[in-house]
Design a protein around this motif. Sequence first.
Motif, PDB file in Angstrom:
ATOM      1  N   GLU A  40       0.819  -1.197   0.000  1.00 26.16           N
ATOM      2  CA  GLU A  40       0.000   0.000   0.000  1.00 26.16           C
ATOM      3  C   GLU A  40       0.862   1.260   0.000  1.00 26.16           C
ATOM      4  O   GLU A  40       0.557   2.243  -0.678  1.00 26.16           O
ATOM      5  CB  GLU A  40      -0.933   0.011   1.218  1.00 26.16           C
ATOM      6  N   ARG A  41       1.938   1.246   0.754  1.00 20.76           N
ATOM      7  CA  ARG A  41       2.833   2.405   0.792  1.00 20.76           C
ATOM      8  C   ARG A  41       3.468   2.644  -0.589  1.00 20.76           C
ATOM      9  O   ARG A  41       3.551   3.781  -1.050  1.00 20.76           O
ATOM     10  CB  ARG A  41       3.916   2.193   1.848  1.00 20.76           C
ATOM     11  N   MET A  42       3.897   1.585  -1.233  1.00 22.64           N
ATOM     12  CA  MET A  42       4.522   1.720  -2.553  1.00 22.64           C
ATOM     13  C   MET A  42       3.533   2.245  -3.585  1.00 22.64           C
ATOM     14  O   MET A  42       3.906   2.946  -4.521  1.00 22.64           O
ATOM     15  CB  MET A  42       5.093   0.378  -3.012  1.00 22.64           C
ATOM     16  N   LYS A  43       2.236   1.929  -3.402  1.00 25.45           N
ATOM     17  CA  LYS A  43       1.226   2.388  -4.342  1.00 25.45           C
ATOM     18  C   LYS A  43       0.905   3.869  -4.163  1.00 25.45           C
ATOM     19  O   LYS A  43       0.336   4.490  -5.065  1.00 25.45           O
ATOM     20  CB  LYS A  43      -0.063   1.576  -4.197  1.00 25.45           C
ATOM     21  N   ASN A  44       1.238   4.433  -3.029  1.00 24.51           N
ATOM     22  CA  ASN A  44       0.835   5.807  -2.733  1.00 24.51           C
ATOM     23  C   ASN A  44       1.990   6.799  -2.672  1.00 24.51           C
ATOM     24  O   ASN A  44       1.777   7.999  -2.842  1.00 24.51           O
ATOM     25  CB  ASN A  44       0.058   5.843  -1.412  1.00 24.51           C
ATOM     26  N   GLU A  45       3.204   6.307  -2.414  1.00 25.86           N
ATOM     27  CA  GLU A  45       4.359   7.204  -2.324  1.00 25.86           C
ATOM     28  C   GLU A  45       4.831   7.560  -3.739  1.00 25.86           C
ATOM     29  O   GLU A  45       5.104   6.682  -4.552  1.00 25.86           O
ATOM     30  CB  GLU A  45       5.497   6.542  -1.551  1.00 25.86           C
ATOM     31  N   MET A  46       4.948   8.877  -4.022  1.00 23.06           N
ATOM     32  CA  MET A  46       5.320   9.333  -5.354  1.00 23.06           C
ATOM     33  C   MET A  46       6.839   9.437  -5.512  1.00 23.06           C
ATOM     34  O   MET A  46       7.550   9.769  -4.571  1.00 23.06           O
ATOM     35  CB  MET A  46       4.697  10.705  -5.630  1.00 23.06           C
ATOM     36  N   THR A  47       7.301   9.152  -6.706  1.00 22.34           N
ATOM     37  CA  THR A  47       8.711   9.359  -7.042  1.00 22.34           C
ATOM     38  C   THR A  47       8.841  10.690  -7.771  1.00 22.34           C
ATOM     39  O   THR A  47       7.850  11.334  -8.118  1.00 22.34           O
ATOM     40  CB  THR A  47       9.228   8.235  -7.958  1.00 22.34           C
ATOM     41  N   GLN A  48      10.063  11.098  -8.052  1.00 27.74           N
ATOM     42  CA  GLN A  48      10.296  12.359  -8.757  1.00 27.74           C
ATOM     43  C   GLN A  48       9.795  12.301 -10.192  1.00 27.74           C
ATOM     44  O   GLN A  48       9.558  13.334 -10.820  1.00 27.74           O
ATOM     45  CB  GLN A  48      11.785  12.707  -8.740  1.00 27.74           C
ATOM     46  N   SER A  49       9.614  11.100 -10.733  1.00 25.58           N
ATOM     47  CA  SER A  49       9.152  10.956 -12.112  1.00 25.58           C
ATOM     48  C   SER A  49       7.653  11.197 -12.252  1.00 25.58           C
ATOM     49  O   SER A  49       7.136  11.280 -13.361  1.00 25.58           O
ATOM     50  CB  SER A  49       9.480   9.548 -12.627  1.00 25.58           C
ATOM     51  N   GLY A  50       6.958  11.309 -11.126  1.00 26.29           N
ATOM     52  CA  GLY A  50       5.516  11.487 -11.177  1.00 26.29           C
ATOM     53  C   GLY A  50       4.744  10.195 -11.046  1.00 26.29           C
ATOM     54  O   GLY A  50       3.514  10.196 -10.992  1.00 26.29           O
ATOM     55  N   MET A  51       5.463   9.076 -11.028  1.00 29.81           N
ATOM     56  CA  MET A  51       4.842   7.775 -10.820  1.00 29.81           C
ATOM     57  C   MET A  51       5.007   7.379  -9.356  1.00 29.81           C
ATOM     58  O   MET A  51       5.880   7.894  -8.662  1.00 29.81           O
ATOM     59  CB  MET A  51       5.509   6.715 -11.718  1.00 29.81           C
ATOM     60  N   THR A  52       4.183   6.462  -8.903  1.00 29.97           N
ATOM     61  CA  THR A  52       4.400   5.927  -7.559  1.00 29.97           C
ATOM     62  C   THR A  52       5.510   4.886  -7.627  1.00 29.97           C
ATOM     63  O   THR A  52       5.853   4.388  -8.698  1.00 29.97           O
ATOM     64  CB  THR A  52       3.119   5.278  -7.015  1.00 29.97           C
ATOM     65  N   TYR A  53       6.058   4.557  -6.457  1.00 27.91           N
ATOM     66  CA  TYR A  53       7.097   3.523  -6.425  1.00 27.91           C
ATOM     67  C   TYR A  53       6.545   2.203  -6.950  1.00 27.91           C
ATOM     68  O   TYR A  53       7.244   1.435  -7.628  1.00 27.91           O
ATOM     69  CB  TYR A  53       7.624   3.349  -4.998  1.00 27.91           C
ATOM     70  N   GLY A  54       5.285   1.932  -6.644  1.00 25.54           N
ATOM     71  CA  GLY A  54       4.670   0.695  -7.122  1.00 25.54           C
ATOM     72  C   GLY A  54       4.558   0.664  -8.626  1.00 25.54           C
ATOM     73  O   GLY A  54       4.870  -0.351  -9.266  1.00 25.54           O
ATOM     74  N   GLU A  55       4.128   1.775  -9.235  1.00 28.97           N
ATOM     75  CA  GLU A  55       4.019   1.833 -10.694  1.00 28.97           C
ATOM     76  C   GLU A  55       5.390   1.696 -11.342  1.00 28.97           C
ATOM     77  O   GLU A  55       5.544   1.011 -12.355  1.00 28.97           O
ATOM     78  CB  GLU A  55       3.385   3.161 -11.109  1.00 28.97           C
TER      79      GLU A  55
END
Length: 350
Positions: A40-55
Amino acid sequence: MKKWLVGAVAASGLLLAGCSTSPEVASTVAGRVREDELYERMKNEMTQSGMTYGEQMLQQILLEDILENAYSDEVSDEDVEEYFEREAEMFGGVEEFEELLEMQGMSADDVRENLRSTLYVRRAIEDHVDITEEDIEQAYEEYQINSTVAHILVEEEELAEDIISQLNDGAEFGDLVEEHSVDYGTVPAGGEIELVPGQTVPEFESAAVELEEGEITQEPVESQFGYHVIKMVEVGEKGSLEEERDTIENLLIESYLNDPAVVQEAVSVLVQDANVQIADDELSGALQQFLVPSPEPTDGPLDPVEEGTDDTEADETDDADTEEVEETEEVDETEETEESEDSEDTSDEE
């Protein structure tokens, strides 16, 4: 709701999350981290690329699978090992390269798998791009093989002169490099460097390009670094177009491999044919950038314009027609007015 109550609800939510029964991935004296919490955290935390870590992670996994499915039969273990050895040459060989990787906490096997993925992408680019004969001829004109030179760098001109004298008497260049050169980075290679235009100081390059193969400068070459004694080891000469064709084509593919836009285009073709289905809606953007089709060119202008006439010309023609109509109407109105006046005059005379 009071702030303290919001905090209490949030805290209770964390406690409830801690009661999850999904498999444990880590623990501390403060509690356990479960797989579903991490997910759940990976699905919601955003990376600098604009994607989530999960994506981002799902994108990597999916692309690896798609590329492997498309090209695993075309990339062998031998291809990967050959690629690994070529990379290792820049670090002194396979053994030295593996030691360096170990010092950096990296695995040679992981590097090999990364190189395998690179070869998959290379195959995708080869399938996607169309290298024309014109491309090859232009690249051949620009292609050059750099010469190889060796040098001994010292701080005193008299020492450089003495070294030249020893070389003329038959001393080994490599021995004198090891004994005297203060360019410590080139000492392990016997003082050898590739003579790339513009990458050495002008004094050094000017003296080096004048040498024949095997020839040594007979005067010390002074630069900001000291005094150089230079030897031309091998003069770079390219062969005919046909002799260099494979090399040129490889260089063109390498240039495409370093172009993110071309890589994305090539990979997008594979992704769009892979029937990608992402079950978790919160991760649905993982491959979005590869699934957007390129706009297709239209067959022609939307308005029926005659061939060879653009929209501007058509508009100008329409404007001209409108002006002609308006002028005609004005003439007609004038004529009607004149006829009316004539009729009135005739009536008065009667």
